[in-house]
Design an enzyme around this catalytic site. Structure first.
Site, PDB file in Angstrom:
ATOM      1  N   CYS A  45      -0.037   0.460   0.364  1.00 20.11           N
ATOM      2  CA  CYS A  45      -0.952   1.151   1.287  1.00 20.11           C
ATOM      3  C   CYS A  45      -0.165   1.917   2.353  1.00 20.11           C
ATOM      4  O   CYS A  45      -0.539   3.026   2.748  1.00 20.11           O
ATOM      5  CB  CYS A  45      -1.873   0.151   1.984  1.00 20.11           C
ATOM      6  SG  CYS A  45      -2.930  -0.757   0.857  1.00 20.11           S
TER       7      CYS A  45
HETATM    8  C1  BEZ Z   1      -0.088  -3.010  -1.310  1.00 21.87           C
HETATM    9  O1  BEZ Z   1      -0.674  -2.157  -0.654  1.00 21.87           O
HETATM   10  O2  BEZ Z   1       1.116  -3.041  -1.382  1.00 21.87           O
HETATM   11  C2  BEZ Z   1      -0.845  -4.064  -2.059  1.00 21.87           C
HETATM   12  C3  BEZ Z   1      -2.048  -4.528  -1.547  1.00 21.87           C
HETATM   13  C4  BEZ Z   1      -2.718  -5.531  -2.239  1.00 21.87           C
HETATM   14  C5  BEZ Z   1      -2.182  -6.017  -3.433  1.00 21.87           C
HETATM   15  C6  BEZ Z   1      -1.003  -5.504  -3.946  1.00 21.87           C
HETATM   16  C7  BEZ Z   1      -0.322  -4.524  -3.237  1.00 21.87           C
END
Ligand code: BEZ
Length: 212
Positions: A45
């Protein structure tokens, strides 16, 4: 309920990092991109919001306003934005919704319980100036989206909105476009003075009409 292409994008009011927003009012006459993220302070994210901020001029050039959704609270968003700016070498200046009551996530069906009970998947909606949904994509939490592809789709949608053309597989800016089947070849010859390349009666190409 699932949101389908051609639906009016549901309106809502929400608290964001830039204050209270009425979604339709925020969009005004612009195009819009509404996109959800599983959670603050997560690695994928962080790169996605950073990439969106880096592409600020590209979105502005296309008259597109972006709005991110995350189910965390405003005070967490503020700290996370600092991290994004630092690590992605950019400045996030578009709003991020604090959707802690999951109002927007529910309206847009962004929580897929068999993927995660608590977090949104990576949903993305492109909305036209008529407030209709033009594209939906859903990615899993583990895969960051390709924001150059989002821009490419916007380019295609805007060409379709302004001319009677569609875009072929893997089309990129500057390449030939396709004359839509609803336009007869006789009409296409007048409408597209740069000329036609007719491969089959139903497969007709013309140079991109908005370029000189
Ligand atoms: C991420 O944004 O890195 C992420 C968020 C939830 C699960 C896996 C990755």
């Amino acid at each position: 309920m699932a949101i389908r292409l051609g639906d009016i994008a549901p309106n809502f009011t929400a608290s964001t990092t830039l204050g209270e927003i009425d979604f339709h009012g925020y969009l005004g006459n612009s195009w819009g991109v509404l996109f959800s993220h599983p959670a603050d302070f997560t690695p994928v994210c962080t790169t996605e919001l950073g990439r969106t901020a880096q592409l600020k001029d590209e979105f502005a050039k296309r008259n597109v306003k972006v709005l991110a959704v995350s189910v965390d609270a405003l005070d967490r968003h503020a700290g996370w934005v600092n991290d994004i700016n630092e690590t992605q070498h950019t400045i996030v200046d578009f709003p991020i919704i604090a959707d802690h009551d999951r109002n927007v996530a529910s309206l847009y069906d962004m929580i897929h319980p068999n993927a995660s009970e608590n977090f949104t998947v990576r949903s993305l909606f492109i909305i036209g100036p008529d407030k209709k949904v033009k594209l939906t994509i859903t990615y899993p939490a583990s895969t960051g989206r390709n924001f150059l592809e989002v821009l490419r789709v916007i380019d295609s949608l805007q060409l379709t909105a302004n001319y009677s053309v569609a875009t072929p597989a893997d089309w990129k800016q500057g390449e030939e476009v396709i004359v839509v089947p609803a336009v007869s070849t006789a009409d296409a010859e007048i409408k597209f003075p740069k000329g036609l390349r007719i491969v089959k009666p139903y497969l007709r190409y013309t140079p991109q009409p908005d370029l000189s």
